[in-house]
Design a protein around this motif. Structure first.
Motif, PDB file in Angstrom:
ATOM      1  N   TYR A  90       5.048   2.866   7.947  1.00  0.00           N
ATOM      2  CA  TYR A  90       5.567   2.849   6.587  1.00  0.00           C
ATOM      3  C   TYR A  90       7.068   2.597   6.652  1.00  0.00           C
ATOM      4  O   TYR A  90       7.797   3.298   7.357  1.00  0.00           O
ATOM      5  CB  TYR A  90       5.272   4.171   5.879  1.00  0.00           C
ATOM      6  CG  TYR A  90       3.817   4.310   5.522  1.00  0.00           C
ATOM      7  CD1 TYR A  90       2.871   4.677   6.485  1.00  0.00           C
ATOM      8  CD2 TYR A  90       3.375   4.064   4.227  1.00  0.00           C
ATOM      9  CE1 TYR A  90       1.525   4.782   6.162  1.00  0.00           C
ATOM     10  CE2 TYR A  90       2.038   4.177   3.896  1.00  0.00           C
ATOM     11  CZ  TYR A  90       1.118   4.529   4.864  1.00  0.00           C
ATOM     12  OH  TYR A  90      -0.209   4.637   4.537  1.00  0.00           O
ATOM     13  N   ARG A  91       7.535   1.606   5.899  1.00  0.00           N
ATOM     14  CA  ARG A  91       8.931   1.197   6.027  1.00  0.00           C
ATOM     15  C   ARG A  91       9.838   1.796   4.967  1.00  0.00           C
ATOM     16  O   ARG A  91      11.047   1.829   5.146  1.00  0.00           O
ATOM     17  CB  ARG A  91       9.015  -0.324   5.986  1.00  0.00           C
ATOM     18  CG  ARG A  91       8.498  -0.951   4.715  1.00  0.00           C
ATOM     19  CD  ARG A  91       8.405  -2.462   4.854  1.00  0.00           C
ATOM     20  NE  ARG A  91       9.699  -3.073   5.170  1.00  0.00           N
ATOM     21  CZ  ARG A  91       9.857  -4.356   5.454  1.00  0.00           C
ATOM     22  NH1 ARG A  91       8.808  -5.154   5.498  1.00  0.00           N
ATOM     23  NH2 ARG A  91      11.035  -4.856   5.702  1.00  0.00           N
ATOM     24  N   ASN A  92       9.273   2.237   3.856  1.00  0.00           N
ATOM     25  CA  ASN A  92      10.099   2.789   2.779  1.00  0.00           C
ATOM     26  C   ASN A  92       9.576   4.168   2.402  1.00  0.00           C
ATOM     27  O   ASN A  92       8.359   4.352   2.280  1.00  0.00           O
ATOM     28  CB  ASN A  92      10.066   1.874   1.556  1.00  0.00           C
ATOM     29  CG  ASN A  92      10.536   0.470   1.876  1.00  0.00           C
ATOM     30  OD1 ASN A  92       9.726  -0.432   2.057  1.00  0.00           O
ATOM     31  ND2 ASN A  92      11.835   0.288   1.964  1.00  0.00           N
ATOM     32  N   ALA A 133       0.860  -1.175   0.000  1.00  0.00           N
ATOM     33  CA  ALA A 133       0.000   0.000   0.000  1.00  0.00           C
ATOM     34  C   ALA A 133       0.901   1.230   0.000  1.00  0.00           C
ATOM     35  O   ALA A 133       2.015   1.199   0.520  1.00  0.00           O
ATOM     36  CB  ALA A 133      -0.908   0.008   1.221  1.00  0.00           C
ATOM     37  N   MET A 134       0.402   2.303  -0.598  1.00  0.00           N
ATOM     38  CA  MET A 134       1.205   3.515  -0.743  1.00  0.00           C
ATOM     39  C   MET A 134       0.519   4.677  -0.046  1.00  0.00           C
ATOM     40  O   MET A 134      -0.678   4.888  -0.190  1.00  0.00           O
ATOM     41  CB  MET A 134       1.389   3.834  -2.224  1.00  0.00           C
ATOM     42  CG  MET A 134       2.075   2.720  -3.003  1.00  0.00           C
ATOM     43  SD  MET A 134       3.733   2.402  -2.444  1.00  0.00           S
ATOM     44  CE  MET A 134       4.522   3.904  -2.964  1.00  0.00           C
ATOM     45  N   GLY A 135       1.313   5.432   0.671  1.00  0.00           N
ATOM     46  CA  GLY A 135       0.785   6.600   1.364  1.00  0.00           C
ATOM     47  C   GLY A 135       1.469   7.871   0.912  1.00  0.00           C
ATOM     48  O   GLY A 135       2.593   7.841   0.408  1.00  0.00           O
ATOM     49  N   TRP A 136       0.761   8.967   1.084  1.00  0.00           N
ATOM     50  CA  TRP A 136       1.298  10.301   0.845  1.00  0.00           C
ATOM     51  C   TRP A 136       1.303  11.054   2.178  1.00  0.00           C
ATOM     52  O   TRP A 136       0.295  11.050   2.896  1.00  0.00           O
ATOM     53  CB  TRP A 136       0.465  11.065  -0.163  1.00  0.00           C
ATOM     54  CG  TRP A 136       0.562  10.555  -1.561  1.00  0.00           C
ATOM     55  CD1 TRP A 136      -0.287   9.687  -2.191  1.00  0.00           C
ATOM     56  CD2 TRP A 136       1.577  10.876  -2.520  1.00  0.00           C
ATOM     57  NE1 TRP A 136       0.138   9.450  -3.462  1.00  0.00           N
ATOM     58  CE2 TRP A 136       1.280  10.173  -3.707  1.00  0.00           C
ATOM     59  CE3 TRP A 136       2.706  11.694  -2.493  1.00  0.00           C
ATOM     60  CZ2 TRP A 136       2.065  10.263  -4.847  1.00  0.00           C
ATOM     61  CZ3 TRP A 136       3.495  11.784  -3.633  1.00  0.00           C
ATOM     62  CH2 TRP A 136       3.171  11.076  -4.795  1.00  0.00           C
ATOM     63  N   PHE A 137       2.417  11.686   2.463  1.00  0.00           N
ATOM     64  CA  PHE A 137       2.572  12.498   3.658  1.00  0.00           C
ATOM     65  C   PHE A 137       3.147  13.848   3.257  1.00  0.00           C
ATOM     66  O   PHE A 137       3.687  13.998   2.163  1.00  0.00           O
ATOM     67  CB  PHE A 137       3.512  11.811   4.659  1.00  0.00           C
ATOM     68  CG  PHE A 137       2.959  10.534   5.227  1.00  0.00           C
ATOM     69  CD1 PHE A 137       3.031   9.349   4.506  1.00  0.00           C
ATOM     70  CD2 PHE A 137       2.355  10.516   6.472  1.00  0.00           C
ATOM     71  CE1 PHE A 137       2.501   8.176   5.013  1.00  0.00           C
ATOM     72  CE2 PHE A 137       1.830   9.349   6.996  1.00  0.00           C
ATOM     73  CZ  PHE A 137       1.912   8.176   6.257  1.00  0.00           C
ATOM     74  N   ARG A 138       3.047  14.806   4.152  1.00  0.00           N
ATOM     75  CA  ARG A 138       3.654  16.105   3.886  1.00  0.00           C
ATOM     76  C   ARG A 138       4.227  16.681   5.169  1.00  0.00           C
ATOM     77  O   ARG A 138       3.777  16.352   6.270  1.00  0.00           O
ATOM     78  CB  ARG A 138       2.644  17.076   3.272  1.00  0.00           C
ATOM     79  CG  ARG A 138       1.486  17.456   4.179  1.00  0.00           C
ATOM     80  CD  ARG A 138       0.476  18.278   3.399  1.00  0.00           C
ATOM     81  NE  ARG A 138      -0.645  18.713   4.234  1.00  0.00           N
ATOM     82  CZ  ARG A 138      -1.727  19.310   3.758  1.00  0.00           C
ATOM     83  NH1 ARG A 138      -1.838  19.543   2.445  1.00  0.00           N
ATOM     84  NH2 ARG A 138      -2.689  19.676   4.576  1.00  0.00           N
ATOM     85  N   GLN A 139       5.218  17.522   4.991  1.00  0.00           N
ATOM     86  CA  GLN A 139       5.848  18.158   6.141  1.00  0.00           C
ATOM     87  C   GLN A 139       6.187  19.598   5.790  1.00  0.00           C
ATOM     88  O   GLN A 139       6.964  19.859   4.860  1.00  0.00           O
ATOM     89  CB  GLN A 139       7.110  17.406   6.565  1.00  0.00           C
ATOM     90  CG  GLN A 139       7.714  17.905   7.860  1.00  0.00           C
ATOM     91  CD  GLN A 139       8.735  16.950   8.443  1.00  0.00           C
ATOM     92  OE1 GLN A 139       9.277  16.092   7.749  1.00  0.00           O
ATOM     93  NE2 GLN A 139       9.006  17.077   9.739  1.00  0.00           N
ATOM     94  N   ALA A 140       5.579  20.502   6.531  1.00  0.00           N
ATOM     95  CA  ALA A 140       5.860  21.929   6.370  1.00  0.00           C
ATOM     96  C   ALA A 140       6.961  22.334   7.345  1.00  0.00           C
ATOM     97  O   ALA A 140       7.163  21.659   8.367  1.00  0.00           O
ATOM     98  CB  ALA A 140       4.590  22.729   6.636  1.00  0.00           C
ATOM     99  N   PRO A 141       7.671  23.421   7.082  1.00  0.00           N
ATOM    100  CA  PRO A 141       8.748  23.849   7.977  1.00  0.00           C
ATOM    101  C   PRO A 141       8.258  24.037   9.405  1.00  0.00           C
ATOM    102  O   PRO A 141       7.231  24.681   9.633  1.00  0.00           O
ATOM    103  CB  PRO A 141       9.194  25.183   7.368  1.00  0.00           C
ATOM    104  CG  PRO A 141       8.850  25.061   5.927  1.00  0.00           C
ATOM    105  CD  PRO A 141       7.572  24.274   5.892  1.00  0.00           C
ATOM    106  N   ALA A 199      -2.890  11.013   2.315  1.00  0.00           N
ATOM    107  CA  ALA A 199      -3.746  10.044   1.636  1.00  0.00           C
ATOM    108  C   ALA A 199      -3.008   8.726   1.527  1.00  0.00           C
ATOM    109  O   ALA A 199      -1.785   8.677   1.633  1.00  0.00           O
ATOM    110  CB  ALA A 199      -4.141  10.548   0.245  1.00  0.00           C
ATOM    111  N   ALA A 200      -3.768   7.654   1.293  1.00  0.00           N
ATOM    112  CA  ALA A 200      -3.156   6.340   1.113  1.00  0.00           C
ATOM    113  C   ALA A 200      -4.069   5.476   0.270  1.00  0.00           C
ATOM    114  O   ALA A 200      -5.285   5.685   0.227  1.00  0.00           O
ATOM    115  CB  ALA A 200      -2.885   5.674   2.458  1.00  0.00           C
ATOM    116  N   THR A 207       3.959   0.593   2.605  1.00  0.00           N
ATOM    117  CA  THR A 207       3.705  -0.237   3.772  1.00  0.00           C
ATOM    118  C   THR A 207       2.994  -1.517   3.348  1.00  0.00           C
ATOM    119  O   THR A 207       2.275  -1.530   2.345  1.00  0.00           O
ATOM    120  CB  THR A 207       2.847   0.514   4.803  1.00  0.00           C
ATOM    121  OG1 THR A 207       2.583  -0.329   5.921  1.00  0.00           O
ATOM    122  CG2 THR A 207       1.503   0.935   4.203  1.00  0.00           C
ATOM    123  N   LEU A 208       3.162  -2.548   4.162  1.00  0.00           N
ATOM    124  CA  LEU A 208       2.423  -3.789   3.937  1.00  0.00           C
ATOM    125  C   LEU A 208       1.153  -3.840   4.790  1.00  0.00           C
ATOM    126  O   LEU A 208       0.436  -4.847   4.762  1.00  0.00           O
ATOM    127  CB  LEU A 208       3.321  -4.995   4.251  1.00  0.00           C
ATOM    128  CG  LEU A 208       4.491  -5.218   3.293  1.00  0.00           C
ATOM    129  CD1 LEU A 208       5.410  -6.314   3.799  1.00  0.00           C
ATOM    130  CD2 LEU A 208       3.986  -5.556   1.900  1.00  0.00           C
TER     131      LEU A 208
END
Length: 123
Positions: free
Chosen positions: A110-112, A33-41, A49-50, A99-100
C-alpha cells in the motif's frame, strides 16, 4: 498521489458497533483498491479488510470475518468499515490505505496511508 482521511473512531462498549469512513481525494483515486489496517500499542500493524473500487472482490482477516464489512461509495470516493460485535481486542488505531495491487493483505504493498482513527472497546 491519493490523500486519505479516516473518521468515525471512538469509544464503544463490547458488543457495540462503529462505522469508520475513509475519504479519498486526488488524481485517479477511484482506480485504487482500499485497505483497512489496525495497530494496537506494542503490536505490529495488521490487515483488517480490503476492497476493490469496483466493490468486489473484498478480503477480510479471519479475526473480523462475520463481524466487519467494508464497502465503498464511488460517487463520494469514500470507503467504509462497518464494525459490529466489537471486542476489547479490536482496540487499536485504524488506518485506511490505497494500493493499485487489488485487495491485498501486505501493508508494504500500500503506497498511500491516512493518519488513522482511534477505536477503543471497553469490556
Amino acid at each position: 498521489q491519493v490523500q486519505l482521511v479516516e473518521s468515525g473512531g471512538g469509544l464503544v462498549q463490547a458488543g457495540g458497533s462503529l462505522r469508520l469512513s475513509c475519504a479519498a481525494s486526488g488524481r485517479y483515486a477511484s482506480s485504487y483498491a482500499m485497505g483497512w489496517f489496525r495497530q494496537a500499542p506494542g503490536k505490529e500493524r495488521e490487515f483488517v479488510a480490503a476492497i476493490n473500487w469496483g466493490g468486489s472482490p473484498s478480503n477480510y482477516a479471519d479475526s473480523v470475518k462475520g463481524r466487519f464489512t467494508t464497502s465503498r461509495d464511488s460517487a463520494k470516493n469514500t470507503v467504509y468499515l462497518q464494525m459490529n460485535n466489537l471486542k476489547p481486542e479490536d482496540t487499536a488505531v485504524y488506518y485506511c490505505a490505497a494500493t493499485l495491487d487489488g485487495p491485498v493483505v501486505e501493508p508494504r504493498r500500500y503506497r498511500n496511508w491516512g493518519r488513522g482513527t482511534q477505536v477503543t472497546v471497553s469490556s
